[in-house]
Design a protein around this motif. Sequence first.
Motif, PDB file in Angstrom:
ATOM      1  N   MET A  34      15.292  38.662 -25.591  1.00 21.42           N
ATOM      2  CA  MET A  34      16.483  38.778 -24.782  1.00 21.42           C
ATOM      3  C   MET A  34      17.689  39.457 -25.746  1.00 21.42           C
ATOM      4  SD  MET A  34      15.885  37.400 -21.787  1.00 21.42           S
ATOM      5  CE  MET A  34      17.638  37.047 -21.037  1.00 21.42           C
ATOM      6  N   GLY A  35      18.383  40.200 -25.044  1.00 20.05           N
ATOM      7  CA  GLY A  35      19.267  41.176 -25.860  1.00 20.05           C
ATOM      8  C   GLY A  35      20.725  41.110 -25.176  1.00 20.05           C
ATOM      9  N   TRP A  36      21.834  41.382 -26.132  1.00 21.75           N
ATOM     10  CA  TRP A  36      23.151  41.616 -25.399  1.00 21.75           C
ATOM     11  C   TRP A  36      23.531  43.003 -26.157  1.00 21.75           C
ATOM     12  CZ3 TRP A  36      26.185  38.759 -22.557  1.00 21.75           C
ATOM     13  CH2 TRP A  36      25.853  37.500 -22.441  1.00 21.75           C
ATOM     14  N   PHE A  37      23.888  43.731 -25.226  1.00 20.17           N
ATOM     15  CA  PHE A  37      24.409  45.148 -25.510  1.00 20.17           C
ATOM     16  C   PHE A  37      25.790  45.141 -24.869  1.00 20.17           C
ATOM     17  CE2 PHE A  37      20.586  47.709 -26.250  1.00 20.17           C
ATOM     18  CZ  PHE A  37      19.538  46.638 -26.018  1.00 20.17           C
ATOM     19  N   ARG A  67      29.826  37.876 -37.879  1.00 19.65           N
ATOM     20  CA  ARG A  67      30.951  37.504 -36.788  1.00 19.65           C
ATOM     21  C   ARG A  67      30.300  37.046 -35.314  1.00 19.65           C
ATOM     22  NH1 ARG A  67      34.185  41.172 -34.650  1.00 19.65           N
ATOM     23  NH2 ARG A  67      32.691  43.050 -34.936  1.00 19.65           N
ATOM     24  N   PHE A  68      29.159  37.624 -34.884  1.00 17.99           N
ATOM     25  CA  PHE A  68      28.511  37.059 -33.481  1.00 17.99           C
ATOM     26  C   PHE A  68      27.499  36.647 -34.052  1.00 17.99           C
ATOM     27  CE2 PHE A  68      30.042  40.931 -30.949  1.00 17.99           C
ATOM     28  CZ  PHE A  68      31.661  40.700 -31.304  1.00 17.99           C
ATOM     29  N   THR A  69      27.168  35.496 -32.880  1.00 19.29           N
ATOM     30  CA  THR A  69      25.949  34.559 -33.055  1.00 19.29           C
ATOM     31  C   THR A  69      25.480  34.513 -31.833  1.00 19.29           C
ATOM     32  OG1 THR A  69      27.029  33.240 -34.891  1.00 19.29           O
ATOM     33  CG2 THR A  69      24.942  32.425 -33.939  1.00 19.29           C
ATOM     34  N   ILE A  70      23.964  34.661 -31.785  1.00 15.87           N
ATOM     35  CA  ILE A  70      23.009  34.697 -30.555  1.00 15.87           C
ATOM     36  C   ILE A  70      22.224  33.428 -30.545  1.00 15.87           C
ATOM     37  CG2 ILE A  70      21.215  36.228 -31.276  1.00 15.87           C
ATOM     38  CD1 ILE A  70      20.769  37.443 -28.597  1.00 15.87           C
ATOM     39  N   SER A  71      22.073  32.725 -29.348  1.00 18.26           N
ATOM     40  CA  SER A  71      21.483  31.437 -29.362  1.00 18.26           C
ATOM     41  C   SER A  71      20.726  31.603 -28.112  1.00 18.26           C
ATOM     42  CB  SER A  71      22.199  30.349 -29.766  1.00 18.26           C
ATOM     43  OG  SER A  71      23.077  29.902 -28.886  1.00 18.26           O
ATOM     44  N   ARG A  72      20.075  30.361 -27.979  1.00 17.10           N
ATOM     45  CA  ARG A  72      19.311  30.138 -26.366  1.00 17.10           C
ATOM     46  C   ARG A  72      19.050  28.788 -26.258  1.00 17.10           C
ATOM     47  NH1 ARG A  72      15.719  28.594 -29.990  1.00 17.10           N
ATOM     48  NH2 ARG A  72      13.694  28.851 -29.522  1.00 17.10           N
ATOM     49  N   CYS A  96      23.852  41.437 -20.726  1.00 17.51           N
ATOM     50  CA  CYS A  96      22.887  40.801 -21.153  1.00 17.51           C
ATOM     51  C   CYS A  96      21.337  41.386 -20.574  1.00 17.51           C
ATOM     52  CB  CYS A  96      22.720  39.204 -20.436  1.00 17.51           C
ATOM     53  SG  CYS A  96      21.325  38.349 -20.531  1.00 17.51           S
ATOM     54  N   ALA A  97      20.212  41.357 -21.277  1.00 16.25           N
ATOM     55  CA  ALA A  97      19.223  42.062 -20.878  1.00 16.25           C
ATOM     56  C   ALA A  97      17.973  41.522 -21.281  1.00 16.25           C
ATOM     57  CB  ALA A  97      19.250  43.525 -21.280  1.00 16.25           C
TER      58      ALA A  97
END
Length: 128
Positions: A34-37, A67-72, A96-97
């Motif tokens: 999963m990605g964020w653009f 600075r940014f953190t991705i999690s699920r 979100c993709a």
Amino acid sequence: QVQLVESGGGLVQAGGSLRLSCAASGRTFSGYVMGWFRQALGKEREFVAAISWSAGSTYYADSVKGRFTISRDNAKNTVYLQLNSLKPEDTAVYYCAADFRPYNPGSASRRASDYDSWGQGTQVTVSA
């Protein structure tokens, strides 16, 4: 049918924080990425961060690292993007993709064209 629904955008002052959410449904996401653009006005869509759904491995653009953190949250089928220390140049629509190619451990695509499903986007505006 795959659905990705983003939420959490808004207007914030520089230095502030936001948490974006992406609720995913329609199929199993285990084994994929999963990605964020984001896309600012007049600019191309650019990679922000990605996470492998099963292993939780994370990947970041240099411009947001630290600075940014991705999690699920597997139980909620939701991916998050925590945005801290926001800058005016972070202003963009955030998408979100999902990349449904089998995950290759140690790597995640940073190309928008490799992602198969997209959400509608959520606006983040950072004022100076």
